[in-house]
Design an enzyme around this catalytic site. Structure first.
Site, PDB file in Angstrom:
ATOM      1  N   SER A  89       0.810  -1.220   0.000  1.00  0.00           N
ATOM      2  CA  SER A  89       0.000   0.000   0.000  1.00  0.00           C
ATOM      3  C   SER A  89       0.843   1.270   0.000  1.00  0.00           C
ATOM      4  O   SER A  89       0.289   2.364  -0.147  1.00  0.00           O
ATOM      5  CB  SER A  89      -0.951   0.005   1.200  1.00  0.00           C
ATOM      6  OG  SER A  89      -0.231   0.032   2.407  1.00  0.00           O
ATOM      7  N   LYS A 141      -6.519   4.783   7.866  1.00  0.00           N
ATOM      8  CA  LYS A 141      -5.402   5.597   7.380  1.00  0.00           C
ATOM      9  C   LYS A 141      -5.797   7.064   7.273  1.00  0.00           C
ATOM     10  O   LYS A 141      -5.053   7.956   7.705  1.00  0.00           O
ATOM     11  CB  LYS A 141      -4.947   5.073   6.016  1.00  0.00           C
ATOM     12  CG  LYS A 141      -4.256   3.720   6.068  1.00  0.00           C
ATOM     13  CD  LYS A 141      -3.954   3.202   4.670  1.00  0.00           C
ATOM     14  CE  LYS A 141      -3.235   1.856   4.722  1.00  0.00           C
ATOM     15  NZ  LYS A 141      -2.972   1.311   3.369  1.00  0.00           N
TER      16      LYS A 141
END
Length: 658
Positions: A511, A554
């Site tokens: 990611s 996030k």
């Protein structure tokens, strides 16, 4: 792609279509499992052997409730159902024999045999009673032999080992197929045992000292066992499997020394049951390693689903909430409260179009909201109670999050949320702590530097053995993109170092590959990156941005840091466009987006990302006045492949760093 609006950051529910839960038909979890329903219906149709079925579930699933509910809804064959008794073997008292009785007739059979003994002992005619017994037991030949031996035994005036001749081990008074769920298993509880008695220094046993065990109790019905218990005690599985293959279960003890009277050996019991094994996928995988031919033995499998689609199954999900409410006797829920529950269930799935069926987590939230409502003397649970219950849960569990934020507050963790820097970018990570019930987001600073070399991208995390294999693959993909974009004809004269600053724990995943690639492009072009952005996303070798996990955590993690530094109206997130449907953000983040204080930009290609991050057009390597052109010019300059007409430009470029 266009910046996301506040309406796109959470799922939407038309609460005007909701009715109070008290008005809905309760729907149990089992009713939302079509695959399990299909499998158990098929299992119920089998007879004559010992079929095995496997249910693949997930942690927290109530397997017992699922199996019992679905079995109760089937109308399977009960041809194998029978009562079981053990009686003294009149030819060998050390080997008691079993008698298979018609279901529900066990007590009556014992009473009739007792009456028969009285008639025989008084030399009265017992033929009529024997006929009645045989008629009740469908003229079973083994029972006929037993009654014949009994008659001869009494006629000869012989003694019995125990004053009560028969031990009725299993009796099906309601004549329903038993459903036995095994817990806390050991050899004796599963397979039965022989109890021994001591009298005047002598150890003895008889048929009245036999304990049936779960397998005999499940005869003619269903036995449900958890894989984790069998994994802890593999010897139980192999004994169980062998008994089902043979169709009979002996009375052997697990420990050889436990057989105190070696000559006492009751006859093995016939076994006819349906076995259901339950467990999650990790347990199934481990179980397959334990017994390699398990797949051949198990020919019925079914998955328990943990999520349902909103479009197709929202009414059923609301019925499921009504079932939970009924099960725990909770106050009623308003439509707004139901919408809040649905939003939480969607967050658990990380998808705007799905709802989680996690009974444990949904029940916990509903009960907490019920407790808050009763504390406030409310007669119904509203949205406010759901929100406050979630806030309480978060407060009790966010100590680690506060500790993480404290490092930013104290200035010990260096993160910028404004300004510009070359080769520096804010990445996003998700922290998973063993023993902590949920993950949380934490921004991380990535830096990239370039130097003369052979074109390699040095991943410092990997070299320090702090990165996993997927992360290593992601770094190789970055190298592949750069080579394809800028080094297809000539090798790159620049090597690069890429590092996660102030990261002291192991990392893995892909990611951060978009983040790392943008940092490298910035360093190669000597173009600053806006520090008010944070980036997450994976890339392929052609620069396409791919979805990642944990986007909600996030985003909220970077938002917390921005709040600490102060929101300036520019800060925001770059994330893969395909992750937009996973968004289900906190009300605080959504409010900031609505007010223009925070921004969320979906991107589909690295070129979109680098243009947002630098304010420069990405362009192509051969397109003047673009970012990629500057990178190509720098590489060609160092390679000495610029046209001769540009020699002065090359010299000046080296002198002035252009």
């Amino acid at each position: 792609m266009a910046e996301l609006t506040s309406e796109q950051l959470k799922p939407a529910f038309a609460i005007d279509l909701f009715a109070p839960l008290s008005e809905l038909e309760p729907i149990p979890f089992a009713a939302l499992q079509p695959r399990a329903i299909s499998a158990i219906k098929r299992l119920a149709s089998f007879d004559g052997d010992c079929p095995v079925m496997l249910i693949n579930g997930f942690p927290g699933a109530d397997y017992e409730q699922v199996c019992r509910t679905l079995i109760a809804d089937t109308h399977g064959k009960d041809g194998d159902l029978f009562d079981l008794c053990y009686t003294e073997n009149l030819n060998n008292p050390f080997k008691p024999i079993w008698l298979r009785l018609q279901p529900g007739t066990g007590f009556e059979f014992c009473e009739m045999v007792g009456e028969l003994l009285k008639l025989m002992s008084h030399h009265l005619d017992a033929e009529r009673l024997v006929t009645r017994i045989m008629r009740k037991q469908k003229d079973d030949p083994k029972i006929a032999d037993f009654l014949s031996d009994l008659s001869a035994h009494v006629a000869l005036g012989l003694e019995f080992q125990h004053p009560v001749l028969i031990n009725l081990l299993i009796h099906h008074e309601d004549q329903q197929a038993p459903v036995i769920y095994g817990r806390d298993l050991n050899w004796d509880t599963l397979f039965g045992s022989i109890n021994y008695q001591t009298e005047q220094g002598s150890v003895y046993a008889n048929q009245h000292l036999l304990e049936p065990g779960l397998m005999r109790q499940a005869n003619g019905g269903y036995l449900i066992l958890q894989l984790d218990e069998l994994l802890d005690q593999p010897h139980l599985w192999f004994k169980l499997k062998n008994a089902m293959l043979k169709g009979e279960l002996d009375w052997n003890a697990y420990q050889e020394g436990k057989t105190l009277t070696p000559f006492f050996a009751p006859e093995a019991t016939p076994i006819r049951l349906k076995l259901i094994l339950v467990g999650d996928r990790l347990e199934v995988a481990e179980f397959q390693m334990l017994d390699r031919d398990m797949s051949e033995r198990i020919f019925l499998r079914a998955d328990l689903v943990s999520e349902v689609e909103i479009d197709d199954e929202l009414p059923d999900f609301l019925g499921y909430l009504a079932w939970i409410r009924q099960r725990w006797s909770l106050l009623d829920f308003t439509p707004a409260a139901q919408a809040a529950l649905c939003r939480h269930a969607s967050r658990l799935c990380d998808h705007q179009e799905w709802l989680s069926l996690s009974e444990v987590q949904l029940t916990a939230l509903m009960r907490l909201a019920d407790s808050l409502a009763r504390e406030l003397e409310a007669d119904i649970i509203d949205q406010e109670h759901i929100v406050n219950a979630l806030a309480e849960q978060d407060f009790r569990l966010n100590y680690l999050v506060e500790q993480s934020d404290q490092g930013v507050i104290d200035g010990q963790i260096l993160l910028q949320t404004e300004g510009e820097e070359i080769g520096q970018i804010n990445g996003l990570s998700v922290i998973q702590v063993a023993g902590h019930p949920y993950d949380f987001g934490e921004p991380v600073r990535l830096t990239a530097t370039v130097h003369l070399g052979d074109g390699d991208v040095a991943d410092i995390e990997r070299k320090a053995e702090l990165a996993g294999h997927i992360h290593a693959k992601a770094m190789m993909i970055i190298h592949g993109y750069l080579s394809n974009k800028f080094g297809a004809e000539n090798p790159s004269p620049l090597s690069a170092n890429l590092v996660f600053e102030q990261s002291y724990h192991e990392i893995d995943g892909d990611s951060a590959s978009l983040t790392g690639l943008c940092a490298l492009l910035s360093a190669l072009a000597r173009q600053p990156i806006y520090q008010h952005f944070a980036v997450t996303g994976a890339v392929d070798q052609f620069g396409n941005v791919q979805a990642v996990g944990g986007v909600n955590e996030k985003i909220e993690g970077f938002f917390r840091v921005c709040q600490i530094h102060g929101l300036n109206g520019k800060q925001g997130i770059l994330l893969p466009g395909t992750n937009a449907q996973q968004l289900n953000l906190s009300d605080e983040v959504i409010a900031a987006v609505e007010q223009g204080q925070f921004h969320i930009h979906p991107v589909d290609h690295v070129e979109e990302a680098i243009e947002l991050l630098t304010g420069c057009v990405a362009g192509e390597p051969d397109m003047p006045d673009t970012l990629f052109y500057r990178i190509q010019q720098r590489l060609d300059d160092l390679n000495g492949t610029l046209p001769k007409t540009g020699i002065m430009r090359t010299i000046l470029g080296r002198l002035f760093g252009h």
